[in-house]
Enzyme design. Structure first.
Site, PDB file in Angstrom:
ATOM      1  N   ASP A 234       0.779  -1.198  -0.069  1.00  0.00           N
ATOM      2  CA  ASP A 234      -0.044  -0.030   0.237  1.00  0.00           C
ATOM      3  C   ASP A 234       0.934   1.048  -0.027  1.00  0.00           C
ATOM      4  O   ASP A 234       1.852   1.307   0.836  1.00  0.00           O
ATOM      5  CB  ASP A 234      -0.771   0.017   1.109  1.00  0.00           C
ATOM      6  CG  ASP A 234      -1.983   1.249   1.371  1.00  0.00           C
ATOM      7  OD1 ASP A 234      -3.144   0.861   1.367  1.00  0.00           O
ATOM      8  OD2 ASP A 234      -1.570   2.223   1.388  1.00  0.00           O
ATOM      9  N   ASN A 242      -2.089  13.068  -3.908  1.00  0.00           N
ATOM     10  CA  ASN A 242      -3.207  13.510  -4.580  1.00  0.00           C
ATOM     11  C   ASN A 242      -3.720  14.884  -4.030  1.00  0.00           C
ATOM     12  O   ASN A 242      -3.716  15.883  -5.234  1.00  0.00           O
ATOM     13  CB  ASN A 242      -4.539  12.568  -4.320  1.00  0.00           C
ATOM     14  CG  ASN A 242      -4.616  11.632  -5.272  1.00  0.00           C
ATOM     15  OD1 ASN A 242      -3.945  11.574  -6.377  1.00  0.00           O
ATOM     16  ND2 ASN A 242      -5.227  10.451  -4.608  1.00  0.00           N
ATOM     17  N   ASP A 251      -1.932   9.392 -10.161  1.00  0.00           N
ATOM     18  CA  ASP A 251      -1.948   8.435 -11.110  1.00  0.00           C
ATOM     19  C   ASP A 251      -0.742   7.906 -11.762  1.00  0.00           C
ATOM     20  O   ASP A 251      -0.335   6.745 -11.773  1.00  0.00           O
ATOM     21  CB  ASP A 251      -2.843   8.905 -12.396  1.00  0.00           C
ATOM     22  CG  ASP A 251      -4.324   8.689 -12.107  1.00  0.00           C
ATOM     23  OD1 ASP A 251      -4.729   8.234 -10.983  1.00  0.00           O
ATOM     24  OD2 ASP A 251      -5.309   9.350 -13.086  1.00  0.00           O
ATOM     25  N   GLU A 277      -4.949   2.392  -4.099  1.00  0.00           N
ATOM     26  CA  GLU A 277      -3.252   2.501  -4.023  1.00  0.00           C
ATOM     27  C   GLU A 277      -2.896   1.153  -3.513  1.00  0.00           C
ATOM     28  O   GLU A 277      -1.830   1.259  -2.751  1.00  0.00           O
ATOM     29  CB  GLU A 277      -2.939   3.670  -3.191  1.00  0.00           C
ATOM     30  CG  GLU A 277      -2.885   3.757  -1.628  1.00  0.00           C
ATOM     31  CD  GLU A 277      -4.114   3.827  -1.113  1.00  0.00           C
ATOM     32  OE1 GLU A 277      -5.261   3.432  -1.473  1.00  0.00           O
ATOM     33  OE2 GLU A 277      -4.132   3.944   0.255  1.00  0.00           O
TER      34      GLU A 277
HETATM   35  N1  LIG Z   1      -4.882   9.326  -8.355  1.00  0.00           N
HETATM   36  C1  LIG Z   1      -5.629   8.378  -7.929  1.00  0.00           C
HETATM   37  N2  LIG Z   1      -5.938   8.375  -6.584  1.00  0.00           N
HETATM   38  C2  LIG Z   1      -6.727   7.432  -6.220  1.00  0.00           C
HETATM   39  C3  LIG Z   1      -7.035   6.262  -6.927  1.00  0.00           C
HETATM   40  N3  LIG Z   1      -7.766   5.313  -6.310  1.00  0.00           N
HETATM   41  C4  LIG Z   1      -7.776   5.876  -5.124  1.00  0.00           C
HETATM   42  N4  LIG Z   1      -6.950   6.954  -4.984  1.00  0.00           N
HETATM   43  C5  LIG Z   1      -6.882   7.769  -3.689  1.00  0.00           C
HETATM   44  O1  LIG Z   1      -6.022   7.037  -2.897  1.00  0.00           O
HETATM   45  C6  LIG Z   1      -6.275   7.771  -1.524  1.00  0.00           C
HETATM   46  C7  LIG Z   1      -6.036   6.547  -0.359  1.00  0.00           C
HETATM   47  O2  LIG Z   1      -5.757   7.237   0.898  1.00  0.00           O
HETATM   48  P1  LIG Z   1      -6.093   6.517   2.295  1.00  0.00           P
HETATM   49  O3  LIG Z   1      -6.676   5.236   1.922  1.00  0.00           O
HETATM   50  O4  LIG Z   1      -6.567   7.684   3.052  1.00  0.00           O
HETATM   51  O5  LIG Z   1      -4.738   6.247   2.470  1.00  0.00           O
HETATM   52  P2  LIG Z   1      -2.926   7.002   2.476  1.00  0.00           P
HETATM   53  O6  LIG Z   1      -3.348   8.206   2.181  1.00  0.00           O
HETATM   54  O7  LIG Z   1      -2.208   6.403   1.392  1.00  0.00           O
HETATM   55  O8  LIG Z   1      -2.498   6.730   3.776  1.00  0.00           O
HETATM   56  P3  LIG Z   1      -1.900   5.286   4.588  1.00  0.00           P
HETATM   57  O9  LIG Z   1      -2.220   4.337   3.573  1.00  0.00           O
HETATM   58  O10 LIG Z   1      -2.492   5.269   5.915  1.00  0.00           O
HETATM   59  O11 LIG Z   1      -0.429   5.682   4.442  1.00  0.00           O
HETATM   60  C8  LIG Z   1      -7.574   8.451  -1.567  1.00  0.00           C
HETATM   61  O12 LIG Z   1      -7.441   9.970  -1.628  1.00  0.00           O
HETATM   62  C9  LIG Z   1      -8.094   7.996  -3.005  1.00  0.00           C
HETATM   63  O13 LIG Z   1      -8.725   9.093  -3.677  1.00  0.00           O
HETATM   64  C10 LIG Z   1      -6.539   6.361  -8.244  1.00  0.00           C
HETATM   65  O14 LIG Z   1      -6.788   5.776  -9.378  1.00  0.00           O
HETATM   66  N5  LIG Z   1      -5.864   7.596  -8.785  1.00  0.00           N
END
Ligand SMILES: Nc1nc2c(ncn2[C@@H]2O[C@H](COP(=O)(O)OP(=O)(O)OP(=O)(O)O)[C@@H](O)[C@H]2O)c(=O)[nH]1
Length: 366
Positions: A234, A242, A251, A277
């Site tokens: 992850d 983002n 992306d 992610e």
């Molecule tokens: N750019 C992009 N962002 C995505 C996609 N799928 C999911 N996300 C974003 O991934 C982010 C995941 O955030 P969180 O689950 O809060 O996790 P994190 O910020 O990585 O925090 P930790 O995992 O705790 O380190 C969210 O903001 C989603 O909008 C995608 O296909 N493209």
């Protein structure tokens, strides 16, 4: 004319007739085998079945020592299709994938006709993939579709006279047309199949494929008593990337991470984007210690990977990884349930990696 002279002439004519009949029968038999193979080529349901027919059965049926195929694969898609079809790191030695049609254009020129004659190492060796003995005569058949060269089929014989430049090429041209149509058709089918199992953003497999593959790997691991490792990966603080740099930058990071993980795996391993992610990797025949080393290497490479936002600002990208090993499975337990437990164990380990400060690998026995 004397009786003895007439008799000798008669005998001579009879022998000639017998030889002609033998030749006609041999040709008929050759045509029958050709027809049979043609039907099997047309009926091939997968790219592997078609390649086996061409690269192995065809040579056996016609006593050709070496049969090889070159396919133009400009976007790497044919390679990906073959990777997903070939299991356990198997390779097709007699198949060459070319990044462009240029070598074939140089070979066939604009006429694009079959080329028959003596083997010439400087221009032909690259199409024969170092056979034990180089062929003495060769037939090289261009494969075209819609005016484009899509590949080339090669026959090599130890008999220097077998492929004679003066011989007719009608049958070979017919074969080349059939092979080109069949190849295009099976590759298109596989493309559609692969598209349904591929994550469009990163190009790695999707969750649907992972679920299917996980079942297959668990069944294999149980049958052959192999180890099976599962990594849950992850991206850390991805939301911040983002939020600070925009979704397109996010992306691009997802693509780079997927690519980096994939580039560090063996052919028989599986990588899939699980969602958002998160990625999952399955490492068959990999013991815990080795799986830890692989996970650690993936983590370190990504932490060191240069990433910049469109603004030119450097992006710090790290990932956390949870590792779980397939444990002893009670006989008869549903594979889907076993797969769910394995991934849940890797997910619990991932949770600990996040809680422990991120950019680290944690282990949990399933
Ligand atoms: N750019 C992009 N962002 C995505 C996609 N799928 C999911 N996300 C974003 O991934 C982010 C995941 O955030 P969180 O689950 O809060 O996790 P994190 O910020 O990585 O925090 P930790 O995992 O705790 O380190 C969210 O903001 C989603 O909008 C995608 O296909 N493209």
């Amino acid at each position: 004319m004397q009786d003895s002279q007439l008799e000798a002439e008669n005998l001579h004519l009879r022998r000639q007739l017998e030889a002609l009949l033998r030749e006609a029968r041999a040709n008929e038999e050759k045509m029958r085998r050709f027809d049979e193979l043609e039907h099997r080529l047309i009926g091939a349901r997968s790219v592997l079945e078609l390649l086996r027919l061409l690269l192995s059965d065809y040579g056996h049926a016609f006593g050709i020592e070496s049969v090889t195929l070159a396919l133009v694969d400009a976007d790497g898609e044919t390679g990906r299709i073959l990777d997903s079809e070939l299991r356990d790191g198997a390779v097709l030695n007699d198949l060459v994938l070319l990044p462009s049609a240029a070598p074939l254009e140089a070979l066939y020129g604009t006429a694009r006709k079959p080329w028959l004659g003596r083997f010439e190492a400087p221009s032909h060796a690259r199409f024969f993939n170092a056979p034990p003995r180089p062929p003495r005569s060769v037939a090289l058949l261009p494969l075209s579709r819609h005016g484009e060269l899509i590949g080339s089929l090669h026959f090599g014989s130890c008999d220097a006279e077998r492929y004679d430049p003066a011989a007719g090429t009608n049958l070979l041209e017919r074969l080349a047309s059939i092979v080109a149509v069949c190849l295009e058709s099976v590759l298109n089918q596989e493309r559609v199949k692969l598209a349904g199992l591929t994550d469009l953003l990163t190009g790695v497999h999707n969750r649907r494929y992972l679920e299917h593959r996980c079942g297959v790997e668990i069944a294999q691991a149980r049958r052959y008593k192999h180890a099976l490792a599962c990594l849950f990966l992850d991206i850390d603080k991805f939301k911040q990337i983002n939020d600070a740099h925009g979704h397109p930058a996010g992306d691009a990071v997802l693509r780079a991470v997927g690519h980096s993980i994939q580039s560090q795996l063996r052919a028989g391993d599986t990588i899939a984007r699980y969602g958002g992610e998160e990625f999952v990797v399955l490492l068959p025949q990999t013991a815990a210690q080795h799986a830890r080393e692989i996970a650690e290497r993936i983590r370190a490479r990504i932490a060191a990977m240069p990433c910049t936002a469109d603004s030119g600002q450097p992006l710090e990208v790290t990932i956390s990884i949870g590792l779980a090993m397939l444990g002893a499975v009670p006989a008869g337990q549903e594979p889907a349930l076993v797969a769910a437990e394995l991934m849940a164990a890797a997910d619990r380990a991932l949770y600990r990696a996040k809680a422990g400060g991120r950019n680290r690998v944690e282990f949990e026995a399933a």
